[in-house]
Design a protein around this motif. Structure first.
Motif, PDB file in Angstrom:
ATOM      1  N   THR A  46       0.849  -1.183   0.000  1.00 47.89           N
ATOM      2  CA  THR A  46       0.000   0.000   0.000  1.00 47.89           C
ATOM      3  C   THR A  46       0.888   1.236   0.000  1.00 47.89           C
ATOM      4  O   THR A  46       2.039   1.179   0.433  1.00 47.89           O
ATOM      5  N   ASP A  47       0.339   2.354  -0.459  1.00 43.51           N
ATOM      6  CA  ASP A  47       1.100   3.606  -0.450  1.00 43.51           C
ATOM      7  C   ASP A  47       1.413   4.048   0.976  1.00 43.51           C
ATOM      8  O   ASP A  47       2.466   4.599   1.241  1.00 43.51           O
ATOM      9  N   SER A  48       0.481   3.788   1.901  1.00 48.42           N
ATOM     10  CA  SER A  48       0.665   4.256   3.270  1.00 48.42           C
ATOM     11  C   SER A  48       1.601   3.373   4.094  1.00 48.42           C
ATOM     12  O   SER A  48       2.144   3.815   5.099  1.00 48.42           O
ATOM     13  N   GLN A  49       1.807   2.126   3.683  1.00 48.02           N
ATOM     14  CA  GLN A  49       2.706   1.205   4.398  1.00 48.02           C
ATOM     15  C   GLN A  49       3.504   0.372   3.390  1.00 48.02           C
ATOM     16  O   GLN A  49       3.374  -0.848   3.340  1.00 48.02           O
ATOM     17  N   PRO A  50       4.365   0.996   2.608  1.00 47.13           N
ATOM     18  CA  PRO A  50       5.073   0.254   1.570  1.00 47.13           C
ATOM     19  C   PRO A  50       6.061  -0.782   2.108  1.00 47.13           C
ATOM     20  O   PRO A  50       6.516  -1.644   1.371  1.00 47.13           O
ATOM     21  N   GLU A  51       6.357  -0.711   3.396  1.00 46.93           N
ATOM     22  CA  GLU A  51       7.281  -1.681   3.990  1.00 46.93           C
ATOM     23  C   GLU A  51       6.592  -2.993   4.377  1.00 46.93           C
ATOM     24  O   GLU A  51       7.251  -3.967   4.728  1.00 46.93           O
ATOM     25  N   VAL A  52       5.255  -3.032   4.316  1.00 51.49           N
ATOM     26  CA  VAL A  52       4.492  -4.235   4.652  1.00 51.49           C
ATOM     27  C   VAL A  52       3.923  -4.825   3.360  1.00 51.49           C
ATOM     28  O   VAL A  52       3.134  -4.186   2.682  1.00 51.49           O
TER      29      VAL A  52
END
Length: 135
Positions: A46-52
């Motif tokens: 996701t754009d808001s959590q690109p690390e997940v």
């Protein structure tokens, strides 16, 4: 020491249908797509959590026939663990979801006794997806 979530796997029987749902309907971004031995692994963020990362994979990918068959049977029954997501605008997200092919509505947006407003659907593979309103 810090431990954080880096990803989760979601089993799907049809990677292309799942990709359409998670990318086109929910707006996730494809980070990687790997094909091997007739199977596909698709990594989305996701754009808001690109690390997940959310990794879509097939029950038989990288597993024995016996284990793949067992997972495929659970997937067909809708008995695998649910995917929990959060949206800025639950109603708009729900409206997009219900217009997507292969999605079954389990619960329209509603306020829950545990303090969230959420909805529940089944993705094209039959996985339960609960989406809550971001506070």
């Amino acid at each position: 020491m810090t431990v954080s979530l880096s990803g989760m796997h979601v089993l799907v029987d049809d990677p292309d249908a799942a990709l359409s749902f998670y990318r086109d309907t929910l707006g996730l971004t494809v980070r990687n797509e790997v094909a091997r031995d007739g199977f596909k692994w698709i990594t989305l963020v996701t754009d808001s959590q690109p690390e997940v990362a959310i990794v879509l994979s097939q029950p038989h990918a990288g597993r024995s026939k016996e284990n793949g068959d067992a997972l495929a049977a659970l997937l067909a029954k809708g008995e695998l663990l649910m995917v929990q997501l959060r949206a800025d605008d639950l109603d708009a997200t729900f409206d997009r979801i219900v217009s997507s092919p292969g999605v079954e509505v389990l619960q329209e947006p509603a306020s829950q006794p545990w303090g969230v407003r959420d909805c529940a659907v089944r993705d094209p593979a039959g996985n339960m997806v609960r989406i809550e309103q971001k506070k």
